[in-house]
Design an enzyme around this catalytic site. Structure first.
Site, PDB file in Angstrom:
ATOM      1  N   ARG A  81     -38.545   5.691 -37.710  1.00  0.00           N
ATOM      2  CA  ARG A  81     -39.354   6.664 -36.971  1.00  0.00           C
ATOM      3  C   ARG A  81     -40.831   6.358 -37.005  1.00  0.00           C
ATOM      4  O   ARG A  81     -41.634   7.126 -36.482  1.00  0.00           O
ATOM      5  CB  ARG A  81     -39.200   8.042 -37.574  1.00  0.00           C
ATOM      6  CG  ARG A  81     -37.895   8.586 -37.239  1.00  0.00           C
ATOM      7  CD  ARG A  81     -37.967  10.055 -37.240  1.00  0.00           C
ATOM      8  NE  ARG A  81     -36.633  10.485 -37.462  1.00  0.00           N
ATOM      9  CZ  ARG A  81     -36.094  11.540 -36.918  1.00  0.00           C
ATOM     10  NH1 ARG A  81     -36.811  12.306 -36.160  1.00  0.00           N
ATOM     11  NH2 ARG A  81     -34.870  11.841 -37.155  1.00  0.00           N
ATOM     12  N   ARG A  83     -41.721  18.616 -34.188  1.00  0.00           N
ATOM     13  CA  ARG A  83     -40.956  17.365 -34.160  1.00  0.00           C
ATOM     14  C   ARG A  83     -41.337  16.510 -32.947  1.00  0.00           C
ATOM     15  O   ARG A  83     -41.452  15.291 -33.052  1.00  0.00           O
ATOM     16  CB  ARG A  83     -39.450  17.665 -34.157  1.00  0.00           C
ATOM     17  CG  ARG A  83     -38.913  17.940 -35.550  1.00  0.00           C
ATOM     18  CD  ARG A  83     -37.774  18.940 -35.555  1.00  0.00           C
ATOM     19  NE  ARG A  83     -36.606  18.510 -34.835  1.00  0.00           N
ATOM     20  CZ  ARG A  83     -35.715  19.350 -34.281  1.00  0.00           C
ATOM     21  NH1 ARG A  83     -35.870  20.649 -34.361  1.00  0.00           N
ATOM     22  NH2 ARG A  83     -34.675  18.879 -33.658  1.00  0.00           N
ATOM     23  N   LYS A 134     -29.716  11.219 -28.817  1.00  0.00           N
ATOM     24  CA  LYS A 134     -29.379  10.096 -29.722  1.00  0.00           C
ATOM     25  C   LYS A 134     -28.041  10.360 -30.410  1.00  0.00           C
ATOM     26  O   LYS A 134     -27.161   9.508 -30.428  1.00  0.00           O
ATOM     27  CB  LYS A 134     -30.477   9.913 -30.799  1.00  0.00           C
ATOM     28  CG  LYS A 134     -31.856   9.637 -30.234  1.00  0.00           C
ATOM     29  CD  LYS A 134     -32.900   9.473 -31.337  1.00  0.00           C
ATOM     30  CE  LYS A 134     -33.139  10.709 -32.182  1.00  0.00           C
ATOM     31  NZ  LYS A 134     -33.752  11.847 -31.462  1.00  0.00           N
ATOM     32  N   ARG A 165     -28.821  24.485 -35.689  1.00  0.00           N
ATOM     33  CA  ARG A 165     -29.489  23.838 -36.824  1.00  0.00           C
ATOM     34  C   ARG A 165     -30.688  24.652 -37.281  1.00  0.00           C
ATOM     35  O   ARG A 165     -31.361  25.270 -36.475  1.00  0.00           O
ATOM     36  CB  ARG A 165     -29.944  22.426 -36.414  1.00  0.00           C
ATOM     37  CG  ARG A 165     -28.873  21.398 -36.693  1.00  0.00           C
ATOM     38  CD  ARG A 165     -29.165  20.042 -36.151  1.00  0.00           C
ATOM     39  NE  ARG A 165     -30.541  19.570 -36.291  1.00  0.00           N
ATOM     40  CZ  ARG A 165     -30.942  18.392 -35.839  1.00  0.00           C
ATOM     41  NH1 ARG A 165     -30.085  17.572 -35.256  1.00  0.00           N
ATOM     42  NH2 ARG A 165     -32.191  18.020 -35.967  1.00  0.00           N
ATOM     43  N   ARG A 207     -28.320  23.840 -28.351  1.00  0.00           N
ATOM     44  CA  ARG A 207     -27.453  22.927 -29.112  1.00  0.00           C
ATOM     45  C   ARG A 207     -26.623  23.692 -30.147  1.00  0.00           C
ATOM     46  O   ARG A 207     -27.105  24.606 -30.802  1.00  0.00           O
ATOM     47  CB  ARG A 207     -28.299  21.882 -29.844  1.00  0.00           C
ATOM     48  CG  ARG A 207     -27.450  21.071 -30.841  1.00  0.00           C
ATOM     49  CD  ARG A 207     -28.114  19.836 -31.333  1.00  0.00           C
ATOM     50  NE  ARG A 207     -29.401  20.070 -31.952  1.00  0.00           N
ATOM     51  CZ  ARG A 207     -30.264  19.107 -32.238  1.00  0.00           C
ATOM     52  NH1 ARG A 207     -29.975  17.854 -31.945  1.00  0.00           N
ATOM     53  NH2 ARG A 207     -31.420  19.394 -32.794  1.00  0.00           N
TER      54      ARG A 207
HETATM   55  P1  AP5 Z   1     -28.695  15.517 -29.503  1.00  0.00           P
HETATM   56  O1  AP5 Z   1     -27.837  14.366 -29.180  1.00  0.00           O
HETATM   57  O2  AP5 Z   1     -28.321  16.395 -30.646  1.00  0.00           O
HETATM   58  O3  AP5 Z   1     -30.237  15.080 -29.615  1.00  0.00           O
HETATM   59  P2  AP5 Z   1     -30.951  14.039 -30.602  1.00  0.00           P
HETATM   60  O4  AP5 Z   1     -31.657  13.035 -29.773  1.00  0.00           O
HETATM   61  O5  AP5 Z   1     -29.974  13.532 -31.610  1.00  0.00           O
HETATM   62  O6  AP5 Z   1     -32.077  14.974 -31.238  1.00  0.00           O
HETATM   63  P3  AP5 Z   1     -32.284  15.562 -32.696  1.00  0.00           P
HETATM   64  O7  AP5 Z   1     -32.817  16.962 -32.534  1.00  0.00           O
HETATM   65  O8  AP5 Z   1     -31.073  15.390 -33.527  1.00  0.00           O
HETATM   66  O9  AP5 Z   1     -33.406  14.674 -33.209  1.00  0.00           O
HETATM   67  P4  AP5 Z   1     -34.292  14.957 -34.455  1.00  0.00           P
HETATM   68  O10 AP5 Z   1     -35.071  13.740 -34.612  1.00  0.00           O
HETATM   69  O11 AP5 Z   1     -35.100  16.194 -34.348  1.00  0.00           O
HETATM   70  O12 AP5 Z   1     -33.280  15.291 -35.603  1.00  0.00           O
HETATM   71  P5  AP5 Z   1     -32.655  14.397 -36.727  1.00  0.00           P
HETATM   72  O13 AP5 Z   1     -31.371  15.002 -37.083  1.00  0.00           O
HETATM   73  O14 AP5 Z   1     -32.703  12.978 -36.386  1.00  0.00           O
HETATM   74  O15 AP5 Z   1     -28.792  16.425 -28.157  1.00  0.00           O
HETATM   75  C1  AP5 Z   1     -29.493  17.643 -28.161  1.00  0.00           C
HETATM   76  C2  AP5 Z   1     -28.789  18.672 -27.259  1.00  0.00           C
HETATM   77  O16 AP5 Z   1     -28.853  18.243 -25.907  1.00  0.00           O
HETATM   78  C3  AP5 Z   1     -27.296  18.856 -27.581  1.00  0.00           C
HETATM   79  O17 AP5 Z   1     -26.985  20.204 -27.427  1.00  0.00           O
HETATM   80  C4  AP5 Z   1     -26.585  17.999 -26.513  1.00  0.00           C
HETATM   81  O18 AP5 Z   1     -25.310  18.544 -26.173  1.00  0.00           O
HETATM   82  C5  AP5 Z   1     -27.556  18.106 -25.341  1.00  0.00           C
HETATM   83  N1  AP5 Z   1     -27.595  16.894 -24.529  1.00  0.00           N
HETATM   84  C6  AP5 Z   1     -27.634  15.608 -24.951  1.00  0.00           C
HETATM   85  N2  AP5 Z   1     -27.704  14.752 -23.912  1.00  0.00           N
HETATM   86  C7  AP5 Z   1     -27.714  15.535 -22.788  1.00  0.00           C
HETATM   87  C8  AP5 Z   1     -27.778  15.243 -21.387  1.00  0.00           C
HETATM   88  N3  AP5 Z   1     -27.827  13.972 -20.942  1.00  0.00           N
HETATM   89  N4  AP5 Z   1     -27.794  16.289 -20.522  1.00  0.00           N
HETATM   90  C9  AP5 Z   1     -27.732  17.575 -20.968  1.00  0.00           C
HETATM   91  N5  AP5 Z   1     -27.659  17.912 -22.282  1.00  0.00           N
HETATM   92  C10 AP5 Z   1     -27.658  16.897 -23.185  1.00  0.00           C
HETATM   93  O19 AP5 Z   1     -33.701  14.659 -37.936  1.00  0.00           O
HETATM   94  C11 AP5 Z   1     -33.839  15.932 -38.519  1.00  0.00           C
HETATM   95  C12 AP5 Z   1     -34.868  15.906 -39.628  1.00  0.00           C
HETATM   96  O20 AP5 Z   1     -34.434  15.020 -40.684  1.00  0.00           O
HETATM   97  C13 AP5 Z   1     -36.270  15.369 -39.246  1.00  0.00           C
HETATM   98  O21 AP5 Z   1     -37.063  16.352 -38.636  1.00  0.00           O
HETATM   99  C14 AP5 Z   1     -36.797  14.921 -40.612  1.00  0.00           C
HETATM  100  O22 AP5 Z   1     -37.199  16.013 -41.398  1.00  0.00           O
HETATM  101  C15 AP5 Z   1     -35.548  14.301 -41.241  1.00  0.00           C
HETATM  102  N6  AP5 Z   1     -35.414  12.873 -40.904  1.00  0.00           N
HETATM  103  C16 AP5 Z   1     -34.382  12.287 -40.234  1.00  0.00           C
HETATM  104  N7  AP5 Z   1     -34.594  10.969 -40.072  1.00  0.00           N
HETATM  105  C17 AP5 Z   1     -35.794  10.714 -40.641  1.00  0.00           C
HETATM  106  C18 AP5 Z   1     -36.579   9.522 -40.772  1.00  0.00           C
HETATM  107  N8  AP5 Z   1     -36.161   8.350 -40.293  1.00  0.00           N
HETATM  108  N9  AP5 Z   1     -37.765   9.617 -41.419  1.00  0.00           N
HETATM  109  C19 AP5 Z   1     -38.193  10.795 -41.925  1.00  0.00           C
HETATM  110  N10 AP5 Z   1     -37.511  11.960 -41.822  1.00  0.00           N
HETATM  111  C20 AP5 Z   1     -36.324  11.915 -41.183  1.00  0.00           C
HETATM  112 MG    MG Z   2     -29.650  13.975 -33.643  1.00  0.00          MG
END
Ligand code: AP5
Ligand code: MG
Length: 212
Positions: A85, A165, A13, A154, A124
């Protein structure tokens, strides 16, 4: 343009939103980045949300909605990454859109199996200078000094937190696919392909949706 990027942790994402934001002229709004910035600021709110973030738990809905709302209202066009979410957050987003008289254009679901995701998350790295997301093997940081880094892992990319997660994703977030499919907004994209091909497929699918 108002687009939601939906998908499990590691589906890409953030990666795709960073690549698409300039191409489509929309702001990238990542609630995860907003949470991490608040933690880094050392504020009381930051301390509160850190407990949830580090364990891989969702921040309570009322807190995250309050944190996200100013960004949603501010930008004319956005790519939402990591929000909503669950159904309560989807309803809060519906209300926020009603208030400003806007509609969603599309909800892009990035699909990839859990095993591929764990490998992605453990490799990552995120640049502290630019915020850009990399992967040690699949998308390494530039060697020409184009991004000064440092490139950090992270705090929530521990194996335990990743597992939690993904569990929450399947329980609470994945059902949103039906929520948006019922309104004919859902597009699914194969996120197991290489990064540029995923970007291309999203752009093609969103264009096609706009022509509907
Ligand atoms: P990346 O693009 O970083 O993945 P992502 O889908 O963004 O996954 P996240 O881990 O960021 O999602 P998350 O939900 O756990 O974290 P968030 O920050 O939203 O890609 C991952 C890796 O893969 C990278 O190294 C990239 O290079 C590689 N990659 C990507 N595409 C690829 C491909 N096609 N092929 C090969 N490699 C690839 O949330 C963090 C925390 O914040 C949550 O746990 C929660 O505590 C809080 N939070 C955030 N939003 C909310 C909400 N709405 N409600 C409640 N709590 C929330
Ligand atoms: Mg992300």
């Amino acid at each position: 343009m108002r687009i939601i990027l939906l998908g499990p942790q590691g589906a890409g994402k953030g990666t795709q939103a960073q690549r698409l934001a300039d191409k489509v002229g929309a702001a990238h709004i990542s609630t995860g980045d907003i949470v991490r910035a608040e933690i880094k600021s050392g504020s009381e709110l930051g301390k509160k949300v850190q407990e949830y973030n580090d364990k891989g738990e969702l921040v309570p809905d009322e807190i995250i909605v309050e944190m996200a709302k100013p960004y949603l209202d501010d930008a004319d066009a956005w790519l939402l990454d990591g929000f909503p979410r669950n159904e309560a957050q989807a309803k809060a987003l519906d209300e926020a859109l009603d208030d400003i008289g806007e509609d969603l254009d599309a909800v892009v679901a990035l699909e990839a199996p859990d095993d591929a995701l764990v490998e992605r998350l453990s490799g990552r790295r995120q640049s502290q200078a630019t915020g850009k997301i990399y992967h040690v093997e699949f998308d390494p940081p530039p060697e020409d000094g184009g991004d000064p880094g440092p490139f950090m892992q992270r705090d929530d990319d521990s194996e335990e937190s990743i597992r939690r997660r993904l569990e929450i994703y399947h329980e609470q977030t994945e059902p949103l696919k039906d929520y948006y499919a019922e309104r004919d907004l859902l597009i699914t994209v194969d996120a197991e392909q290489e990064i540029p091909k995923v970007t291309e497929d999203i752009l093609t699918a969103v264009d096609r949706k706009g022509d509907d």
